[in-house]
Design a protein around this motif. Structure first.
Motif, PDB file in Angstrom:
ATOM      1  N   ALA A   1       5.921  18.946  -5.341  1.00 26.97           N
ATOM      2  CA  ALA A   1       4.917  17.895  -5.524  1.00 26.97           C
ATOM      3  C   ALA A   1       3.508  18.479  -5.575  1.00 26.97           C
ATOM      4  CB  ALA A   1       5.027  16.869  -4.396  1.00 26.97           C
ATOM      5  N   ALA A   2       3.270  19.528  -4.790  1.00 30.23           N
ATOM      6  CA  ALA A   2       1.926  20.117  -4.723  1.00 30.23           C
ATOM      7  C   ALA A   2       1.451  20.653  -6.067  1.00 30.23           C
ATOM      8  CB  ALA A   2       1.902  21.237  -3.678  1.00 30.23           C
ATOM      9  N   LEU A   3       2.393  21.084  -6.925  1.00 31.74           N
ATOM     10  CA  LEU A   3       2.008  21.602  -8.241  1.00 31.74           C
ATOM     11  C   LEU A   3       1.222  20.582  -9.050  1.00 31.74           C
ATOM     12  CD1 LEU A   3       5.217  23.472  -9.495  1.00 31.74           C
ATOM     13  CD2 LEU A   3       3.062  24.496  -8.749  1.00 31.74           C
ATOM     14  N   TYR A   4       1.491  19.313  -8.811  1.00 25.07           N
ATOM     15  CA  TYR A   4       0.902  18.265  -9.636  1.00 25.07           C
ATOM     16  C   TYR A   4      -0.526  17.919  -9.224  1.00 25.07           C
ATOM     17  CZ  TYR A   4       5.362  18.086 -11.836  1.00 25.07           C
ATOM     18  OH  TYR A   4       6.486  18.449 -12.540  1.00 25.07           O
TER      19      TYR A   4
ATOM     20  N   MET B   1       0.836  -1.188   0.000  1.00 23.88           N
ATOM     21  CA  MET B   1       0.000   0.000   0.000  1.00 23.88           C
ATOM     22  C   MET B   1       0.877   1.247   0.000  1.00 23.88           C
ATOM     23  SD  MET B   1      -1.399   0.091   3.977  1.00 23.88           S
ATOM     24  CE  MET B   1      -2.143   1.696   3.817  1.00 23.88           C
ATOM     25  N   ILE B   2       0.402   2.270  -0.682  1.00 19.27           N
ATOM     26  CA  ILE B   2       1.110   3.541  -0.751  1.00 19.27           C
ATOM     27  C   ILE B   2       0.557   4.462   0.334  1.00 19.27           C
ATOM     28  CG2 ILE B   2       1.568   5.574  -2.168  1.00 19.27           C
ATOM     29  CD1 ILE B   2       1.168   3.744  -4.630  1.00 19.27           C
ATOM     30  N   VAL B   3       1.461   5.056   1.132  1.00 19.05           N
ATOM     31  CA  VAL B   3       1.055   6.031   2.139  1.00 19.05           C
ATOM     32  C   VAL B   3       1.943   7.266   1.971  1.00 19.05           C
ATOM     33  CG1 VAL B   3       0.719   6.552   4.574  1.00 19.05           C
ATOM     34  CG2 VAL B   3       0.370   4.216   3.755  1.00 19.05           C
ATOM     35  N   SER B   4       1.327   8.378   1.678  1.00 21.56           N
ATOM     36  CA  SER B   4       2.041   9.636   1.504  1.00 21.56           C
ATOM     37  C   SER B   4       1.843  10.494   2.754  1.00 21.56           C
ATOM     38  CB  SER B   4       1.509  10.369   0.262  1.00 21.56           C
ATOM     39  OG  SER B   4       2.223  11.559   0.032  1.00 21.56           O
ATOM     40  N   VAL B   5       2.957  10.951   3.351  1.00 20.70           N
ATOM     41  CA  VAL B   5       2.903  11.685   4.620  1.00 20.70           C
ATOM     42  C   VAL B   5       3.712  12.977   4.488  1.00 20.70           C
ATOM     43  CG1 VAL B   5       3.325  11.602   7.098  1.00 20.70           C
ATOM     44  CG2 VAL B   5       2.754   9.493   5.878  1.00 20.70           C
ATOM     45  N   ASP B   6       3.063  14.083   4.773  1.00 19.82           N
ATOM     46  CA  ASP B   6       3.708  15.395   4.819  1.00 19.82           C
ATOM     47  C   ASP B   6       4.018  15.700   6.286  1.00 19.82           C
ATOM     48  OD1 ASP B   6       4.457  18.045   4.753  1.00 19.82           O
ATOM     49  OD2 ASP B   6       2.698  18.760   3.662  1.00 19.82           O
ATOM     50  N   LEU B   7       5.310  15.603   6.646  1.00 18.57           N
ATOM     51  CA  LEU B   7       5.728  15.797   8.044  1.00 18.57           C
ATOM     52  C   LEU B   7       5.944  17.289   8.309  1.00 18.57           C
ATOM     53  CD1 LEU B   7       8.309  12.858   8.391  1.00 18.57           C
ATOM     54  CD2 LEU B   7       6.009  12.955   9.373  1.00 18.57           C
ATOM     55  N   GLY B   8       4.858  18.026   8.414  1.00 20.50           N
ATOM     56  CA  GLY B   8       4.947  19.458   8.642  1.00 20.50           C
ATOM     57  C   GLY B   8       5.358  19.789  10.063  1.00 20.50           C
TER      58      GLY B   8
ATOM     59  N   GLN C   1       1.914  11.545  -4.114  1.00 21.08           N
ATOM     60  CA  GLN C   1       1.241  10.316  -4.519  1.00 21.08           C
ATOM     61  C   GLN C   1       1.015  10.285  -6.028  1.00 21.08           C
ATOM     62  OE1 GLN C   1      -1.712   8.279  -1.776  1.00 21.08           O
ATOM     63  NE2 GLN C   1      -3.100   9.175  -3.254  1.00 21.08           N
ATOM     64  N   ILE C   2       0.609  11.432  -6.596  1.00 19.45           N
ATOM     65  CA  ILE C   2       0.404  11.524  -8.048  1.00 19.45           C
ATOM     66  C   ILE C   2       1.717  11.269  -8.790  1.00 19.45           C
ATOM     67  CG2 ILE C   2      -0.127  13.136  -9.938  1.00 19.45           C
ATOM     68  CD1 ILE C   2      -2.147  14.465  -7.952  1.00 19.45           C
ATOM     69  N   LEU C   3       2.799  11.914  -8.342  1.00 26.24           N
ATOM     70  CA  LEU C   3       4.103  11.749  -8.996  1.00 26.24           C
ATOM     71  C   LEU C   3       4.588  10.303  -8.907  1.00 26.24           C
ATOM     72  CD1 LEU C   3       6.017  14.959  -7.860  1.00 26.24           C
ATOM     73  CD2 LEU C   3       5.454  14.329 -10.199  1.00 26.24           C
ATOM     74  N   TYR C   4       4.423   9.700  -7.743  1.00 28.13           N
ATOM     75  CA  TYR C   4       4.904   8.328  -7.546  1.00 28.13           C
ATOM     76  C   TYR C   4       4.131   7.342  -8.414  1.00 28.13           C
ATOM     77  CZ  TYR C   4       6.336   4.062  -5.126  1.00 28.13           C
ATOM     78  OH  TYR C   4       6.831   2.809  -4.825  1.00 28.13           O
ATOM     79  N   LYS C   5       2.821   7.472  -8.432  1.00 25.46           N
ATOM     80  CA  LYS C   5       2.015   6.564  -9.247  1.00 25.46           C
ATOM     81  C   LYS C   5       2.304   6.746 -10.731  1.00 25.46           C
ATOM     82  CE  LYS C   5      -1.887   5.878  -6.073  1.00 25.46           C
ATOM     83  NZ  LYS C   5      -3.345   6.095  -5.855  1.00 25.46           N
ATOM     84  N   SER C   6       2.544   7.993 -11.155  1.00 27.45           N
ATOM     85  CA  SER C   6       2.869   8.261 -12.550  1.00 27.45           C
ATOM     86  C   SER C   6       4.203   7.620 -12.919  1.00 27.45           C
ATOM     87  CB  SER C   6       2.920   9.772 -12.789  1.00 27.45           C
ATOM     88  OG  SER C   6       3.329  10.062 -14.099  1.00 27.45           O
ATOM     89  N   ALA C   7       5.206   7.750 -12.043  1.00 26.70           N
ATOM     90  CA  ALA C   7       6.517   7.151 -12.302  1.00 26.70           C
ATOM     91  C   ALA C   7       6.426   5.628 -12.352  1.00 26.70           C
ATOM     92  CB  ALA C   7       7.505   7.588 -11.228  1.00 26.70           C
TER      93      ALA C   7
END
Length: 317
Positions: free
Chosen positions: A142-145, A1-8, A304-310
């Motif tokens: 990444a947010a641009l995508y 499973m893919i989990v994308s985390v922004d550690l702000g 997540q978008i960039l990773y799935k696209s790659a």
């Protein structure tokens, strides 16, 4: 499973969840009939999301609290998705500010992979996570995508990601990051909170929390019993916020970057809080065209978008 985390520095975000970057630890299980926050048990300690934010941490790979917060984000995502198993392979997506990326992304990846197989309890249920991979993206880029046509419509973008402690910027020309025009300034919203609240305490003996200041910017009102000082407090807020943001703009001028030549794209929760003041800077001629990406989850979603696209491109080869 893919989990994308922004550690702000202020909040932890996944594409769907948001919680405070705070952690409370206990020697025994804190959960009771009346207290049922999500709880992780790991290596003999119990952890819940704290009510107070962690102090600014520049090197997240040196602070084990961020490893626990990452486990919390993964476990919360598993819960949100309604998954019922107890053993998961995770492809973890993270991001770092532009100026920190070059020197820290390998350290952060290795730090997360140190516990490639992690066993812990989540809400009294056993959970095992295997990190299949850890990918680190440039924060903000990444947010641009999340706006698919933005880089086509705007050939020269200055991306501003204003967060809790940092103001990150990155020039993007024809969709490609210009790695010689990127940096991180420690001019996020939390230092502004501190400056403003300290002044208000000294002048009016009024203690404002960070949420109070956010509400003051948004709603422009104090409680009715403070009506006598409301106008003065709001005037001070407006003056100090503009001065603070102009301090950030000045750093671009000092680096011979003319923001009037760019489309400035603002992302990050603090950008949205500062939005009325950023628009005022534009009216004063300090910025060119301005666009806001309103989704505070944009960094996590974009990674997540960039990773799935790659992955899709690799599978076609």
């Amino acid at each position: 499973m893919i989990v994308s985390v922004d550690l702000g520095n202020k909040n932890i975000k996944t594409p769907e969840l948001l919680f405070l970057t705070g952690l409370d630890s206990y020697d025994s299980n804190p959960s009771t009939t009346f207290f049922r926050n999500d709880c992780i048990q790991y290596e003999g300690k119990y952890y819940t999301v704290g009510s107070h934010r962690i102090e600014y941490t520049r090197y997240k790979h040196t602070d084990d609290r961020f490893f626990i917060l990452t486990l919390m984000a993964i476990a919360k995502e598993i819960k949100r998705r309604g998954l019922k198993g107890d053993n998961y392979e995770v492809e973890l997506l993270l991001s770092l500010p532009p100026a920190h990326y070059r020197t820290q992304h390998e350290n952060l990846k290795n730090y997360m992979m140190k516990g490639q197989h992690v066993n812990f309890m989540f809400n009294d249920n056993p959970m095992s996570v295997t990190f299949k991979d850890v990918i680190v993206f440039i924060q903000g880029h990444a947010a641009l995508y999340t706006r698919s046509n933005l880089t086509k419509e705007e050939p020269l973008i200055m991306l501003h990601d204003i967060g809790g402690f940092t103001w990150d910027y990155l020039s993007v020309r024809n969709g490609n990051p210009e790695k010689d025009i990127m940096d991180t300034r420690e001019l996020g919203i939390i230092p502004f909170y501190n400056e403003f609240s300290n002044y208000i305490v000294s002048e009016y003996d009024l203690h404002l929390r960070e949420d109070d200041i956010d509400n003051l910017i948004k709603n422009r009102t104090l409680p009715s019993n403070l009506a006598a000082i409301q106008t003065k407090v709001l005037d001070t807020l407006d003056t100090m916020a503009l001065q603070y943001l102009k301090r950030g703009i000045k750093t671009f001028i000092e680096d011979k970057i003319d923001l009037k030549m760019y489309t400035s794209v603002f992302v990050g929760g603090a950008s949205l809080i500062f939005k009325p003041y950023i628009l005022q800077l534009q009216e004063e001629g300090l910025l060119g065209k301005v666009i806001f990406i309103e989704d505070v989850h944009a960094n996590a979603k974009g990674a997540q978008i960039l990773y799935k696209s790659a992955k899709s491109l690799m599978n076609k080869q």
